[in-house]
Write a protein that holds these residues in place. Structure first.
Motif, PDB file in Angstrom:
ATOM      1  N   GLY A  33       6.559   3.062 -14.309  1.00 42.79           N
ATOM      2  CA  GLY A  33       6.406   4.026 -13.229  1.00 42.79           C
ATOM      3  C   GLY A  33       5.979   5.388 -13.727  1.00 42.79           C
ATOM      4  O   GLY A  33       5.825   6.319 -12.914  1.00 42.79           O
ATOM      5  N   ASP A  34       5.763   5.526 -15.048  1.00 39.46           N
ATOM      6  CA  ASP A  34       5.288   6.808 -15.566  1.00 39.46           C
ATOM      7  C   ASP A  34       3.814   7.019 -15.246  1.00 39.46           C
ATOM      8  O   ASP A  34       3.345   8.150 -15.166  1.00 39.46           O
ATOM      9  CB  ASP A  34       5.527   6.901 -17.079  1.00 39.46           C
ATOM     10  N   ILE A  35       3.064   5.917 -15.075  1.00 38.86           N
ATOM     11  CA  ILE A  35       1.684   5.977 -14.610  1.00 38.86           C
ATOM     12  C   ILE A  35       1.559   4.968 -13.474  1.00 38.86           C
ATOM     13  O   ILE A  35       1.818   3.781 -13.666  1.00 38.86           O
ATOM     14  CB  ILE A  35       0.679   5.639 -15.739  1.00 38.86           C
ATOM     15  N   VAL A  36       1.150   5.432 -12.295  1.00 42.26           N
ATOM     16  CA  VAL A  36       1.108   4.547 -11.127  1.00 42.26           C
ATOM     17  C   VAL A  36      -0.191   4.746 -10.363  1.00 42.26           C
ATOM     18  O   VAL A  36      -0.791   5.827 -10.404  1.00 42.26           O
ATOM     19  CB  VAL A  36       2.311   4.810 -10.183  1.00 42.26           C
ATOM     20  N   PRO A  37      -0.664   3.727  -9.643  1.00 42.85           N
ATOM     21  CA  PRO A  37      -1.861   3.874  -8.807  1.00 42.85           C
ATOM     22  C   PRO A  37      -1.599   4.843  -7.663  1.00 42.85           C
ATOM     23  O   PRO A  37      -0.489   4.916  -7.126  1.00 42.85           O
ATOM     24  CB  PRO A  37      -2.094   2.453  -8.280  1.00 42.85           C
ATOM     25  N   ASP A  38      -2.673   5.560  -7.281  1.00 43.05           N
ATOM     26  CA  ASP A  38      -2.501   6.573  -6.244  1.00 43.05           C
ATOM     27  C   ASP A  38      -3.608   6.493  -5.192  1.00 43.05           C
ATOM     28  O   ASP A  38      -3.892   7.481  -4.509  1.00 43.05           O
ATOM     29  CB  ASP A  38      -2.482   7.971  -6.873  1.00 43.05           C
ATOM     30  N   SER A  39      -4.230   5.301  -5.092  1.00 41.06           N
ATOM     31  CA  SER A  39      -5.250   5.120  -4.061  1.00 41.06           C
ATOM     32  C   SER A  39      -5.343   3.633  -3.739  1.00 41.06           C
ATOM     33  O   SER A  39      -4.788   2.787  -4.448  1.00 41.06           O
ATOM     34  CB  SER A  39      -6.616   5.639  -4.544  1.00 41.06           C
ATOM     35  N   ALA A  40      -6.047   3.330  -2.627  1.00 44.76           N
ATOM     36  CA  ALA A  40      -6.186   1.929  -2.225  1.00 44.76           C
ATOM     37  C   ALA A  40      -6.923   1.123  -3.287  1.00 44.76           C
ATOM     38  O   ALA A  40      -6.570  -0.031  -3.571  1.00 44.76           O
ATOM     39  CB  ALA A  40      -6.928   1.851  -0.884  1.00 44.76           C
ATOM     40  N   THR A  41      -7.928   1.720  -3.913  1.00 46.84           N
ATOM     41  CA  THR A  41      -8.717   1.020  -4.929  1.00 46.84           C
ATOM     42  C   THR A  41      -7.864   0.660  -6.143  1.00 46.84           C
ATOM     43  O   THR A  41      -7.873  -0.477  -6.622  1.00 46.84           O
ATOM     44  CB  THR A  41      -9.910   1.881  -5.368  1.00 46.84           C
ATOM     45  N   THR A  42      -7.143   1.645  -6.655  1.00 45.05           N
ATOM     46  CA  THR A  42      -6.324   1.391  -7.842  1.00 45.05           C
ATOM     47  C   THR A  42      -5.168   0.439  -7.549  1.00 45.05           C
ATOM     48  O   THR A  42      -4.766  -0.346  -8.409  1.00 45.05           O
ATOM     49  CB  THR A  42      -5.765   2.715  -8.382  1.00 45.05           C
ATOM     50  N   LYS A  43      -4.639   0.488  -6.336  1.00 47.09           N
ATOM     51  CA  LYS A  43      -3.563  -0.434  -5.971  1.00 47.09           C
ATOM     52  C   LYS A  43      -4.065  -1.874  -5.915  1.00 47.09           C
ATOM     53  O   LYS A  43      -3.379  -2.799  -6.369  1.00 47.09           O
ATOM     54  CB  LYS A  43      -2.950  -0.018  -4.634  1.00 47.09           C
ATOM     55  N   LEU A  44      -5.263  -2.058  -5.363  1.00 47.07           N
ATOM     56  CA  LEU A  44      -5.840  -3.404  -5.324  1.00 47.07           C
ATOM     57  C   LEU A  44      -6.158  -3.900  -6.731  1.00 47.07           C
ATOM     58  O   LEU A  44      -5.949  -5.072  -7.053  1.00 47.07           O
ATOM     59  CB  LEU A  44      -7.117  -3.399  -4.470  1.00 47.07           C
ATOM     60  N   LEU A  45      -6.669  -3.010  -7.578  1.00 48.83           N
ATOM     61  CA  LEU A  45      -6.926  -3.378  -8.976  1.00 48.83           C
ATOM     62  C   LEU A  45      -5.636  -3.774  -9.683  1.00 48.83           C
ATOM     63  O   LEU A  45      -5.596  -4.751 -10.442  1.00 48.83           O
ATOM     64  CB  LEU A  45      -7.586  -2.207  -9.711  1.00 48.83           C
TER      65      LEU A  45
END
Length: 364
Positions: free
Chosen positions: A128-140
């Motif tokens: 959780g120190d680096i997490v996705p912050d957009s729809a694109t990165t979450k899908l990736l």
């Protein structure tokens, strides 16, 4: 044999015409003492647990060096795992580097953070120190977590298992340093206590990784010894609370290799423990079957051809069924193949049967 070739070339498969030839070929066979017709061991079937490459490596430890590249010297399983791992990390690093601005958290270096995020994702640690912050990165992230888990499963089943078996051979040699142990003795020792040695080897690797991770976190990341051990435990179990993680550049470089190896090592350890328990129960069943008295009911069950007499092969097959090593479906499949090879329907196989069976196949 000239007559046989003549019949085969002419396409004569009629039983009445082949029978005299069979009688002639059977007469050339030497008579065998019935006392010697005992099933002690299979002389031709290879050991299923060892691939030919591994057998040659054990037998030819002192073979002449060959001019091969490092990749050529690797086992095919290891080579495949390395290729898939490089492809996964390469594609993941490129993808997450391109969308690095849409990933939030404590960042240090673009490429390093991308590789670190790939490893944390594929091992399901998820600090959780680096997490996705957009729809694109979450899908990736969703795509790479599933593909990463599949890759970890492949490493567990292929690469890690092979490496442990290699170290297992060295362990047996080390335990018998004072005695001259040949390849056959090593193979026998591995076959007898294979899973036990695997548990010992992986447990040793796991202890080394835990100690190394704890020392590194305490020295480089400046964590207390207890916090360092706590972070190690939450990492290798893929719990990943996230309150303690790798936050320095050197720490993340170390984490890329350490997280991958430690999580896989722990998973492999639990697999071997489960395998050891299963093998232990199997050995207890075998012991129970061998110690039980044989009754008339057992003889009736073991009599496959219903001739009122149980031969050595029939008795062995029946005992293997009781031990759970084979089932009736396996026996039926093997008997079907036997009947297809037994051309003269004598109940036995000979060279003549194999030649005639092969000629009938080629004549179709």
């Amino acid at each position: 044999m000239d007559y046989l070739n003549h019949y085969r070339l002419a396409g004569m498969t009629n039983r009445d015409k082949i029978q005299p030839l069979l009688d002639q070929l059977h007469q050339t066979h030497h008579t065998v003492d019935p006392k010697k017709k005992r099933f002690r061991r299979c002389k031709s079937a290879p050991l299923g647990e060892f691939a030919p490459v591994e057998m040659n490596e054990i037998k030819n430890d002192q073979s002449l060096p060959r001019s091969k590249s490092l990749l050529d010297k690797l086992h095919p399983s290891i080579k495949k795992v390395i290729i898939y791992l490089v492809i996964y990390l390469g594609i993941g690093t490129i993808c997450f580097y391109l969308v690095r601005n849409k990933i939030k958290g404590k960042k240090i270096d673009g490429i390093l953070d991308s590789v670190y995020f790939c490893v944390v994702t594929m091992t399901t640690v998820g600090y959780g120190d680096i997490v996705p912050d957009s729809a694109t990165t979450k899908l990736l992230a969703c795509v790479f977590v599933f593909s990463g888990m599949a890759l970890v499963g492949m490493i567990l089943s292929k690469g890690a298992d092979y490496l442990v078996e290699k170290q297992e051979t060295l362990l047996i040699k080390a335990l018998h340093m004072r005695h001259k142990v040949g390849p056959s003795e090593i193979l026998e020792e591995i076959e007898t206590n294979k899973v036990r040695y695997k548990c010992f080897m992986v447990a040793g690797f796991l202890i080394v990784l835990v100690v190394a991770g704890t020392v590194f976190l305490a020295r480089v990341e400046r964590l207390d010894t207890l916090d360092a051990f706590y972070c190690v435990c939450s990492t290798i179990t893929t719990l990943g609370y996230g309150d303690k993680s790798f936050s320095t550049k050197a720490g993340r470089v170390f984490a890329i290799f350490w997280i991958l190896s430690s999580t896989i090592c722990l998973g492999q350890f639990f697999l071997y423990v489960a395998e050891f328990n299963t093998e232990k129960r199997q050995k207890e069943l075998v012991k129970c079957v061998l110690s039980r008295r044989t009754t008339n009911v057992d003889l009736e069950e073991a009599d496959l051809d219903d001739d009122g007499v149980v031969g050595a092969a029939e008795f062995v097959i029946y005992k293997l069924k009781e031990m759970g090593k084979i089932n009736q479906h396996d026996i039926a499949a093997v008997l079907k193949e036997f009947e297809s090879l037994d051309v003269d329907q004598s109940g036995t196989l000979s060279t003549a049967d194999l030649i005639l069976a092969q000629s009938s196949w080629t004549g179709r």
